[in-house]
Design a protein around this motif. Structure first.
Motif, short mmCIF file in Angstrom:
data_model
loop_
_atom_site.label_atom_id
_atom_site.label_comp_id
_atom_site.label_asym_id
_atom_site.label_seq_id
_atom_site.Cartn_x
_atom_site.Cartn_y
_atom_site.Cartn_z
N ALA A 66 59.50 98.58 48.95
CA ALA A 66 58.06 98.99 48.89
C ALA A 66 58.59 100.55 48.99
O ALA A 66 57.56 101.19 48.26
CB ALA A 66 57.78 98.67 50.73
N SER A 116 56.48 102.93 45.86
CA SER A 116 55.55 104.00 46.35
C SER A 116 56.00 105.37 46.02
O SER A 116 55.23 106.26 45.59
CB SER A 116 55.28 103.74 47.93
OG SER A 116 56.45 104.37 48.65
N GLY A 117 57.24 105.42 45.63
CA GLY A 117 57.79 106.55 44.81
C GLY A 117 57.97 106.82 43.30
O GLY A 117 56.88 106.27 42.74
N GLY A 166 57.60 103.12 41.13
CA GLY A 166 56.22 102.74 40.75
C GLY A 166 55.71 103.28 39.36
O GLY A 166 55.44 102.43 38.45
N GLN A 195 67.28 101.82 47.80
CA GLN A 195 66.18 102.10 46.93
C GLN A 195 66.69 101.79 45.20
O GLN A 195 66.01 101.31 44.48
CB GLN A 195 65.67 103.16 46.80
CG GLN A 195 64.67 103.48 48.37
CD GLN A 195 63.68 104.66 48.17
OE1 GLN A 195 63.27 105.27 47.19
NE2 GLN A 195 62.93 104.59 49.49
#
Lengths: 278, 272
Positions: free
Chosen positions: B57, B61-62, B65, B238
């Motif tokens: 997620a 979102s950063g 994406g 991430q």
């Protein structure tokens, strides 16, 4: 349709010709002076007056020679095991092709973790079997070999798969005859398999040589050419001349020197492929 | 008869080798589910305690994406355009023997050249045409790699395709183009799809040209990943999540196209 073919040729050759033109100019993007024609000066400077180029070339050659040798020896040996798998071969091949298809940048970003000295898993696993792992990326005597190891990890599976496919296509009756004569597995491998797949070994060696010669992604991400300049390959130095120093004429000339070296490999490769493979 | 001992030894060695080549990929996948504390703990945590999806997620979102979207746009359009340009050209080269029988090999050798050779002229050209840092620019740049690949791949397919069917269509009054579109293309669909997907992977994985030709408006996955590891506070979870998303399409393609992957990567040296 024939015109599309010619158009395509033009599209793919145009950048090459433009690059050749740039290589004859002093073309500094940062300076206010316009590009000036200097003839072969860039080439002469690279070849006779740029120790950093020669140093990067020798590191690249080290990677090529070491990497190709290790990948071929491991690849042929393991392929000989893969062909004995029978029905499992297709699963093994699929697993082996995964590293090959992953982006080198992804491999390198994860290499930073795996090679980490403080908390990386590789040195931890080595410590379990009593080996004190090296400083993979931070030691100037080791780092280039770490780059080589990364290439070996990603590309040996490719060699295995190709060699296994080659061995699989060899005629079965030769082997049956050899086994009837009581040849040992090693002798059969040494005197029958190896000579028969030799053309394939040559072609694979050439393909891998050309690829390793262009090594850039691993170095850029894993070490940035360091420590010092101990892992600076020709591709990386060429990139720095272009995008860091903005000497486009010089960088274009260097890229052409690389192109000439690659072309030698490519023309040998093409000659071998024309001869036709089993 | 062979003894059983060597057979077991064979499997053991092979298993060891496969573990060596596959475990790092498993490690990447596991890292993407770890908490930040688990990433940095020593001894290393191999299997995370909880399956933690927040890195996915977080990265989506950063930067991730955008990278995922950009890579799909660039690699997808590039693969399609490479097919549109390359397939008819391959057909023409195959049927009319343009450039003699070794022409395909020479096309292939263009693909072997170091990418920096075309990166430099394209950088200057795109500066003038204002194509730097645009989708279109990168898509065009990748055509120089992928069109030669598609032409070479499809030409060898067309060489092997019997001419009888096209000839029959020509006799029935179709012109060359109609015969190509209605008869040849349907037969070539598997090969076309395979070469297109391989072209997609090449564009998806490419790094050096993207480094030269894009900045911030376009950021493909390799570029995004390399800038994530360059930051001050490195979010390994991430990065792992983004790496998994970069690997996933490629792994699926390997499963689907095993034979063609071997052929394509070995430049036709083996049939696979």
């Amino acid at each position: 349709m024939a015109p599309t073919a010619l158009l395509l040729l033009a599209v793919s050759i145009y950048p090459l010709l433009y690059s050749l033109r740039i290589s004859f100019f002093s073309w500094e993007l940062t300076a206010a002076v316009p590009p000036a024609f200097v003839g072969l000066e860039n080439y002469v400077r690279i070849l006779s007056d740029d120790p950093r180029f020669w140093s990067s070339l020798s590191k690249t050659v080290y990677l090529v020679v070491g990497g190709v040798l290790i990948e071929l020896v491991l690849g042929v040996a393991l392929a000989a095991l893969v062909v004995r798998c029978g029905k499992g071969r297709s699963v093994v091949t699929a697993l082996l092709l995964i590293p090959v298809m992953i982006a080198p940048v992804v491999v390198a970003t994860q290499g930073i973790v795996i090679f980490n000295v403080q908390w990386g898993p590789l040195n931890y696993l080595l410590s379990l079997i009593g080996i004190d792992g090296p400083v993979w990326l931070g030691d100037r005597h080791i780092a280039l070999r770490t780059i080589m190891l990364t290439d070996v990890w990603q590309w040996t599976p490719f060699v295995i798969v190709i060699m296994a496919a080659g061995m699989q296509s060899l005629p079965v009756d030769i082997y049956e005859a050899a086994e009837m004569d009581g040849g040992s597995a090693w002798r059969i491998f040494r005197h029958i398999t190896l000579p028969l797949i030799q053309p394939l070994i040559v072609v694979t060696a050439l393909i891998r040589s050309m690829d390793i010669f262009k090594t850039f992604d691993y170095v850029y991400v894993l070490t940035g050419g360091g420590p010092g300049s101990s892992t600076e390959t020709v591709s990386l130095y060429n990139f720095l001349q272009g995008l860091e120093f903005f000497s486009f004429g010089y960088a274009a000339a260097m890229s052409y020197i690389q192109l000439i070296i690659i072309s030698v490999f490519a023309s040998v490769l093409i000659r071998h492929m024309r001869k036709g493979l089993a | 008869m062979k003894s059983r001992g060597p057979k077991i030894l064979t499997y053991a060695m092979l298993l060891l080798a496969i573990l060596f080549f596959v475990l790092p990929v498993v490690w990447i996948a596991l890292t993407s589910f770890k908490s930040q504390a688990e990433v940095f703990s020593y001894p290393p945590v191999f299997v995370p305690e909880h399956i933690n999806l927040r890195h996915y997620a977080g990265v989506l979102s950063g930067a991730g994406g955008q990278a995922l979207r950009d890579s799909f746009i660039v690699a997808g359009s590039n693969a399609l355009l490479s097919l549109v340009a390359g397939v008819p050209a391959a057909y023409a080269i195959s049927r009319w023997r343009i450039g003699g029988q070794h022409f395909a090999m020479w096309i292939l050798s263009i693909r072997m050249f170091p990418p920096v050779v075309s990166a430099i002229p394209l950088f200057l050209l795109f500066t003038n045409l204002q194509l730097l840092d645009t989708y279109l620019g990168l898509i065009i740049a990748y055509l120089t790699l992928n069109v030669p690949f598609v032409v070479w791949f499809m030409k060898s397919f067309f060489d092997d395709l019997p001419r009888d069917l096209e000839d029959a269509a020509l006799v029935d009054g179709a012109n060359r183009w109609q015969a190509f579109v209605r008869v040849v293309v349907p037969l070539a669909i598997p090969a076309i799809v395979s070469s297109g997907l391989l072209a997609f992977v090449f564009a998806w994985n490419e790094f050096l040209l993207a480094l030269f030709l894009t900045r911030s408006a376009v950021k493909t996955l390799p570029i995004a990943l390399s800038s994530l590891v360059g930051g001050h506070e490195i979010l390994w979870g991430q990065i792992g999540a983004l790496a998994v998303m970069a690997i996933l399409p490629v792994v699926l393609l390997v499963m689907l196209l095993q034979r063609y992957v071997v052929r394509g990567l070995s430049l036709g040296a083996v049939e696979g």
